[in-house]
Write a protein that holds these residues in place. Structure first.
Motif, short mmCIF file in Angstrom:
data_model
loop_
_atom_site.label_atom_id
_atom_site.label_comp_id
_atom_site.label_asym_id
_atom_site.label_seq_id
_atom_site.Cartn_x
_atom_site.Cartn_y
_atom_site.Cartn_z
N LYS A 248 -38.66 6.34 25.30
CA LYS A 248 -39.16 5.26 24.45
C LYS A 248 -40.60 4.87 24.73
N ASP A 249 -41.10 5.15 25.94
CA ASP A 249 -42.50 4.82 26.25
C ASP A 249 -43.44 5.99 25.99
N ASN A 250 -42.93 7.01 25.30
CA ASN A 250 -43.75 8.14 24.84
C ASN A 250 -44.50 8.81 26.00
N PRO A 251 -43.78 9.42 26.94
CA PRO A 251 -44.45 9.98 28.13
C PRO A 251 -45.41 11.13 27.83
N LEU A 252 -45.28 11.78 26.67
CA LEU A 252 -46.21 12.86 26.34
C LEU A 252 -47.51 12.35 25.74
N GLY A 253 -47.54 11.06 25.37
CA GLY A 253 -48.73 10.54 24.71
C GLY A 253 -48.83 11.08 23.29
N GLN A 254 -49.89 10.67 22.58
CA GLN A 254 -50.03 11.15 21.21
C GLN A 254 -51.49 11.34 20.84
N GLY A 255 -52.31 11.67 21.83
CA GLY A 255 -53.72 11.87 21.55
C GLY A 255 -54.20 13.22 22.02
N LEU A 256 -55.07 13.24 23.01
CA LEU A 256 -55.74 14.45 23.47
C LEU A 256 -55.05 15.10 24.66
N GLY B 39 -51.70 6.57 31.90
CA GLY B 39 -50.99 5.36 31.48
C GLY B 39 -49.49 5.53 31.34
N LYS B 40 -48.97 6.70 31.68
CA LYS B 40 -47.54 6.98 31.54
C LYS B 40 -46.91 7.18 32.92
N ALA B 41 -45.62 6.85 33.03
CA ALA B 41 -44.89 7.04 34.28
C ALA B 41 -44.08 8.32 34.21
N LEU B 42 -43.96 8.98 35.35
CA LEU B 42 -43.18 10.21 35.40
C LEU B 42 -41.68 9.95 35.39
N GLU B 43 -41.26 8.77 35.86
CA GLU B 43 -39.82 8.48 35.94
C GLU B 43 -39.47 7.22 35.18
N THR B 44 -38.21 7.17 34.75
CA THR B 44 -37.68 5.97 34.12
C THR B 44 -36.20 5.87 34.48
N SER B 45 -35.64 4.69 34.28
CA SER B 45 -34.22 4.49 34.56
C SER B 45 -33.51 4.06 33.28
N VAL B 46 -32.41 4.72 32.97
CA VAL B 46 -31.62 4.41 31.77
C VAL B 46 -30.14 4.41 32.15
N ASP B 47 -29.48 3.33 31.86
CA ASP B 47 -28.04 3.20 32.11
C ASP B 47 -27.67 3.56 33.55
N GLY B 48 -28.52 3.14 34.49
CA GLY B 48 -28.22 3.34 35.90
C GLY B 48 -28.59 4.69 36.48
N THR B 49 -29.17 5.57 35.66
CA THR B 49 -29.58 6.88 36.13
C THR B 49 -31.10 7.00 36.02
#
Length: 236
Positions: free
Chosen positions: A217-225, A12-22
């Motif tokens: 901010k989308d918590n790419p590491l998760g918080q469960g198992l 459910g997580k994405a490997l990439e994200t965009s912040v401030d144009g990068t």
């Protein structure tokens, strides 16, 4: 070292994200379950050091820092006082974590933050909730209260039967880890969950910390198992 622990997105997580144009890659690093008798530096060396490149940022969850500092407690080791039983009833629980909404976690907040501060935070929260404002309890109680992790049904064993406090001296920990990995990458100790996050200590300046919160901010590491308590941020 095997590369199997690097580069696979958590469910459910994405490997990439965009912040401030990068664009940034957020690379989870899978480890074995970290236990209280583990040494943090050894964990970093085994699972992260060979993956970090110059210009990267290594982020370390506050939970494994605290666990290796001896700051996890089995539920049966905690005897909540009556005040903890009372206050915990009024804490809003979310699907993302129990917070201080159980007597054992509230008891540890009373010990960590002091009874006067927790009582003041509860009083402020009671007033402001009446006007529709949320979150003042943790704003007043502070980072020590916010960083306390209680068990949930998704928590990896044995911590599904434990309370983990926030780490001690996270800024100093970040500086030490930066030296350990060679000094060419930045390091941050982070408290990130599915509803937000904080940088508890880092080798970044304040602007860098604010940018990192956006990146994670989308918590790419998760918080469960997931068993991914480490990650790398890399500009791509």
């Amino acid at each position: 070292m095997s590369q199997e622990n690097e580069g696979t997105a958590n469910d459910g997580k994405a490997l990439e994200t965009s912040v401030d144009g990068t664009r940034y890659a957020r690379i989870p690093l899978r480890t074995r379950v970290v236990m209280p008798d583990d040494d943090l530096d050894a964990i970093i060396t085994e699972y992260a050091k060979d993956h970090v490149q110059a210009g990267d940022l290594l982020f370390v969850t506050e939970k494994i820092v605290a666990i290796t500092q001896g700051r996890s407690y089995r539920l049966d080791e905690i005897q909540p006082r009556k005040l903890a039983l009372f206050l915990s009833k009024y804490v809003t629980r979310t699907p993302y974590g129990i917070g201080l909404g159980m007597p054992e976690t509230m008891e540890m907040a009373l010990r960590e933050c002091g009874t006067p501060r927790i009582l003041f935070a509860a009083a402020v929260s009671a007033v402001t909730k009446a006007f529709g404002r949320r979150g003042d309890f943790y704003r007043v109680a502070g980072d020590k209260a916010r960083a306390i992790d209680g068990p949930t049904k998704h928590t990896i064993p044995p911590y599904n039967q434990a309370v983990v406090l926030g780490p001690k001296n996270p800024r100093e920990v970040a500086a030490r880890v930066k030296t350990l990995i060679g000094g060419s990458a930045e390091v941050a100790v982070v408290d990130i969950n599915d509803i937000g996050g904080n940088i508890l200590g880092s080798t970044l300046d304040k602007d860098g910390e604010r940018r990192l919160v956006k990146i994670l901010k989308d918590n790419p590491l998760g918080q469960g198992l997931e068993s991914t308590p480490l990650g790398i941020v890399r500009a791509v």
